[in-house]
Design a protein around this motif. Structure first.
Motif, PDB file in Angstrom:
ATOM      1  N   HIS A  80      68.057 -28.190 -46.309  1.00 54.92           N
ATOM      2  CA  HIS A  80      68.476 -26.907 -46.896  1.00 54.92           C
ATOM      3  C   HIS A  80      67.212 -26.019 -46.721  1.00 54.92           C
ATOM      4  CE1 HIS A  80      66.957 -29.389 -50.364  1.00 54.92           C
ATOM      5  NE2 HIS A  80      66.824 -28.214 -50.740  1.00 54.92           N
ATOM      6  N   GLY A  81      66.293 -26.290 -46.570  1.00 51.19           N
ATOM      7  CA  GLY A  81      65.044 -25.729 -46.541  1.00 51.19           C
ATOM      8  C   GLY A  81      64.415 -25.188 -45.142  1.00 51.19           C
ATOM      9  N   VAL A  82      65.592 -25.487 -44.283  1.00 51.04           N
ATOM     10  CA  VAL A  82      65.155 -25.310 -42.678  1.00 51.04           C
ATOM     11  C   VAL A  82      64.770 -24.100 -42.142  1.00 51.04           C
ATOM     12  CG1 VAL A  82      67.526 -24.585 -41.986  1.00 51.04           C
ATOM     13  CG2 VAL A  82      66.026 -26.270 -40.534  1.00 51.04           C
ATOM     14  N   THR A  83      65.166 -22.904 -42.987  1.00 50.70           N
ATOM     15  CA  THR A  83      64.567 -21.467 -42.484  1.00 50.70           C
ATOM     16  C   THR A  83      62.974 -21.665 -42.488  1.00 50.70           C
ATOM     17  OG1 THR A  83      64.741 -20.471 -44.631  1.00 50.70           O
ATOM     18  CG2 THR A  83      66.656 -20.154 -43.079  1.00 50.70           C
ATOM     19  N   ALA A  84      62.399 -22.256 -43.570  1.00 53.62           N
ATOM     20  CA  ALA A  84      60.937 -22.381 -43.215  1.00 53.62           C
ATOM     21  C   ALA A  84      60.391 -23.098 -42.363  1.00 53.62           C
ATOM     22  CB  ALA A  84      60.378 -23.097 -44.708  1.00 53.62           C
ATOM     23  N   LEU A  85      61.018 -24.079 -41.820  1.00 53.49           N
ATOM     24  CA  LEU A  85      60.596 -24.867 -40.545  1.00 53.49           C
ATOM     25  C   LEU A  85      60.891 -23.809 -39.339  1.00 53.49           C
ATOM     26  CD1 LEU A  85      59.801 -27.379 -39.007  1.00 53.49           C
ATOM     27  CD2 LEU A  85      61.892 -28.287 -39.207  1.00 53.49           C
ATOM     28  N   TYR A  86      62.190 -23.286 -39.271  1.00 56.33           N
ATOM     29  CA  TYR A  86      62.374 -22.223 -38.172  1.00 56.33           C
ATOM     30  C   TYR A  86      61.270 -21.292 -37.909  1.00 56.33           C
ATOM     31  CZ  TYR A  86      67.202 -24.099 -38.229  1.00 56.33           C
ATOM     32  OH  TYR A  86      68.615 -25.032 -37.691  1.00 56.33           O
ATOM     33  N   ALA A  87      60.846 -20.871 -39.154  1.00 52.19           N
ATOM     34  CA  ALA A  87      59.897 -19.750 -39.105  1.00 52.19           C
ATOM     35  C   ALA A  87      58.502 -20.414 -38.882  1.00 52.19           C
ATOM     36  CB  ALA A  87      59.802 -19.238 -40.727  1.00 52.19           C
ATOM     37  N   ALA A  88      58.078 -21.505 -39.160  1.00 50.57           N
ATOM     38  CA  ALA A  88      56.822 -22.127 -38.790  1.00 50.57           C
ATOM     39  C   ALA A  88      56.927 -22.596 -37.180  1.00 50.57           C
ATOM     40  CB  ALA A  88      56.714 -23.478 -39.303  1.00 50.57           C
ATOM     41  N   LEU A  97      65.312 -16.383 -34.035  1.00 49.15           N
ATOM     42  CA  LEU A  97      65.553 -16.448 -35.277  1.00 49.15           C
ATOM     43  C   LEU A  97      66.611 -15.374 -35.846  1.00 49.15           C
ATOM     44  CD1 LEU A  97      61.727 -16.163 -36.614  1.00 49.15           C
ATOM     45  CD2 LEU A  97      63.351 -18.240 -36.455  1.00 49.15           C
ATOM     46  N   ASP A  98      66.952 -14.543 -35.033  1.00 46.93           N
ATOM     47  CA  ASP A  98      68.019 -13.571 -35.361  1.00 46.93           C
ATOM     48  C   ASP A  98      69.401 -14.154 -35.258  1.00 46.93           C
ATOM     49  OD1 ASP A  98      66.982 -11.043 -35.680  1.00 46.93           O
ATOM     50  OD2 ASP A  98      66.565 -10.589 -33.664  1.00 46.93           O
ATOM     51  N   HIS A 103      71.398 -25.943 -41.819  1.00 47.26           N
ATOM     52  CA  HIS A 103      70.678 -27.301 -42.078  1.00 47.26           C
ATOM     53  C   HIS A 103      70.209 -27.755 -40.637  1.00 47.26           C
ATOM     54  CE1 HIS A 103      72.835 -26.724 -46.118  1.00 47.26           C
ATOM     55  NE2 HIS A 103      71.992 -27.772 -46.443  1.00 47.26           N
ATOM     56  N   ALA A 104      69.073 -28.417 -41.096  1.00 51.35           N
ATOM     57  CA  ALA A 104      68.451 -28.794 -39.726  1.00 51.35           C
ATOM     58  C   ALA A 104      69.490 -29.827 -38.906  1.00 51.35           C
ATOM     59  CB  ALA A 104      67.422 -29.855 -40.033  1.00 51.35           C
TER      60      ALA A 104
END
Length: 281
Positions: free
Chosen positions: A71-79, A91-92, A104-105
């Protein structure tokens, strides 16, 4: 650690937070509490430690990173965007129907990912099985899994912990994002207050407890891995849910709440940086 530019890492951390907040608003999704608490951990991993390259992300001897707290996948996408594994413009498309970046991942949507996750409690088992298979195949590489403290309620976590210790899998690293918050309450209220560091140690792991927002401390800890030869390593990272944005920090409502346009404006002003990707209207 003269080879690490910590001022640059701190700038990237603010930008990644801004990026995640913008994505949550545009995608009408939440989970910012859980996302923002692990930004510094992901930044230290991708910026200083993981042996994986955007030029050859599927190299058979690469380090594997598994996001168990899906559920914290936006942090991974940003990295991944920050370090060149995918274009920032992607990311858009977060949380758009049929897109590569679901909320979710999912490795079927984004093959860069090692695993799909979202149902909690499975990442450590996949990490230990992956590491054991790599050992049998004579492959190099380490396996790091980022977990939430809430998922440590699951019995599957401790079955996997026993297996990793029994097989002496010292290439396995479990990082626990210990923000003491679950979806609807605090860990010590829901599942008791037994320290996770003591618990992993009792299961035969070598353990360090750190400040999960102290970038020099995180980097120094990663460089000390494995902590003991023949033992898997656990890093219990004490973090703050919603870290980096004052009105989100340690606030339970930001597990599910999607930020309004006013929330985004306020957060970006506080962070002092623009999102990595081009913001949508």
């Amino acid at each position: 650690m003269d080879d690490v530019d910590f001022d640059d890492l701190r700038l990237r951390a603010r930008r990644m937070r801004a990026t995640c907040i913008r994505m949550a608003h545009d995608g009408r999704e939440g989970h910012l509490k859980s996302t923002l608490s692990c930004i510094d951990l992901l930044l230290a991993l991708y910026g200083t430690w993981l042996r994986v390259s955007p030029d050859d992300p599927r190299h058979p001897d690469r380090d594997r990173f598994l996001l168990s707290k899906g559920h914290g996948v936006t942090a991974l996408y940003a990295a991944l965007a920050e370090y060149g594994f995918m274009p920032p413009s992607l990311l858009d498309t977060y949380a758009q129907p049929g897109g590569a970046l679901p909320n979710h991942a999912c490795r079927h949507a984004l093959p860069l990912l090692e695993i799909s996750s979202g149902s909690l409690g499975h990442g450590l088992g996949m990490a230990t099985g992956m590491a054991y298979g790599m050992e049998l195949d004579g492959r190099g590489g380490r396996v790091t899994v980022l977990m939430s403290d809430g998922e440590c309620n699951e019995g599957s976590v401790w079955e996997s912990a026993m297996f990793a210790a029994a097989r002496r899998l010292d290439r396995v690293v479990a990082i626990i994002d210990n923000n003491n918050m679950q979806a609807v309450g605090r860990n010590d209220e829901i599942s008791g207050g037994m320290p996770l560091d003591d618990k992993f140690r009792a299961f035969g792991w070598a353990v360090r407890t750190i400040d999960g927002h102290d970038l020099p401390g995180i980097v120094a800890t990663l460089r000390g891995l494995p902590f003991e030869p023949g033992k898997p390593s656990a890093i219990v990272a004490r973090t703050v849910g919603g870290s980096g944005v004052s009105f989100m920090e340690d606030q339970m409502m930001w597990h599910y709440r999607s930020p309004s346009a006013e929330d985004v404006e306020r957060a970006l002003a506080e962070l002092g940086v623009a999102p990595l990707h081009r913001a949508t209207p």
